[in-house]
Motif scaffolding. Structure first.
Motif, mmCIF file in Angstrom:
data_model
loop_
_atom_site.group_PDB
_atom_site.id
_atom_site.type_symbol
_atom_site.label_atom_id
_atom_site.label_comp_id
_atom_site.label_asym_id
_atom_site.label_seq_id
_atom_site.Cartn_x
_atom_site.Cartn_y
_atom_site.Cartn_z
ATOM 1 N N ARG A 168 1.254 4.098 -2.905
ATOM 2 C CA ARG A 168 1.077 5.285 -3.063
ATOM 3 C C ARG A 168 2.243 6.132 -3.252
ATOM 4 O O ARG A 168 1.891 7.514 -3.812
ATOM 5 C CB ARG A 168 0.542 5.569 -1.381
ATOM 6 C CG ARG A 168 0.007 6.853 -1.135
ATOM 7 C CD ARG A 168 -0.411 7.002 0.272
ATOM 8 N NE ARG A 168 -0.650 5.695 1.023
ATOM 9 C CZ ARG A 168 -0.708 5.111 2.283
ATOM 10 N NH1 ARG A 168 -0.337 6.079 3.286
ATOM 11 N NH2 ARG A 168 -0.960 3.979 2.569
ATOM 12 N N ARG B 244 0.770 -1.208 -0.105
ATOM 13 C CA ARG B 244 0.204 -0.050 0.025
ATOM 14 C C ARG B 244 0.976 1.414 -0.220
ATOM 15 O O ARG B 244 0.762 2.021 -0.930
ATOM 16 C CB ARG B 244 -0.812 0.007 1.167
ATOM 17 C CG ARG B 244 -1.702 1.226 1.278
ATOM 18 C CD ARG B 244 -2.694 1.028 2.524
ATOM 19 N NE ARG B 244 -3.516 -0.042 2.293
ATOM 20 C CZ ARG B 244 -4.482 -0.430 3.090
ATOM 21 N NH1 ARG B 244 -4.645 0.246 4.378
ATOM 22 N NH2 ARG B 244 -5.137 -1.367 3.087
ATOM 23 N N ASP B 245 1.902 1.250 0.946
ATOM 24 C CA ASP B 245 2.913 2.458 0.847
ATOM 25 C C ASP B 245 3.531 2.642 -0.503
ATOM 26 O O ASP B 245 3.573 3.728 -0.964
ATOM 27 C CB ASP B 245 3.860 2.239 1.910
ATOM 28 C CG ASP B 245 3.029 2.498 3.509
ATOM 29 O OD1 ASP B 245 2.084 3.192 3.466
ATOM 30 O OD2 ASP B 245 3.909 1.829 4.461
#
Length: 142
Positions: A46, A42-43
């Motif tokens: 992003r 997810r990081d």
């Protein structure tokens, strides 16, 4: 008899490639398990636009060595190429190869170019830079 020999060779090559691919998948899985500090998917997703921008800026920086710039161009090519070592539709490990390869190349690049080059070209937020530094294996506070 010649046709049989040809098929045996072809099957041997295919079997060898499958074994190499399986070993690569196992190595990626083992690396991810041994390095839980690696950034989550997810990081990483992003931060992808900022990471691509910083990679492009480092490639354009003539103060960065040619070897480092070549590594970065190859990494950008790998990330932009639609075919991966591990297909992205596979759960978890599908994108893990991209993150792991990115982390390995970033570690190598920062070891050669220095963390200041990364910081100088970083286009995103300080929090995003902290995540990328973590991904690159930099100790906190350097």
């Amino acid at each position: 008899m010649e046709t049989m020999d040809w098929w045996e060779i072809a099957l041997g090559i295919i079997a060898g490639l499958v074994v190499i691919y399986a070993v690569l998948l196992l190595a990626l899985w083992m690396y991810a398990r041994r390095h839980p500090e690696t950034v989550s998917m997810r990081d990483a997703l992003r931060l992808l636009p900022d990471v691509l921008r910083v990679l492009r800026r480092l490639v354009a920086d003539q103060t960065v060595s040619r070897g480092v710039r070549i590594k970065l161009v190859l990494l950008l090519g790998y990330l932009l190429f639609p075919i991966d070592l591990v297909p992205d539709f596979l759960p978890v490990i599908g994108y893990a190869d991209d993150v792991i390869i990115l982390a390995l190349v970033l570690r190598s690049v920062i070891r050669s170019a220095g963390p200041d080059a990364l910081r100088r070209h970083w286009p995103g937020t300080p929090a995003g830079l902290a995540v990328v530094e973590k991904l690159a294996g930099l100790p906190r506070g350097t």
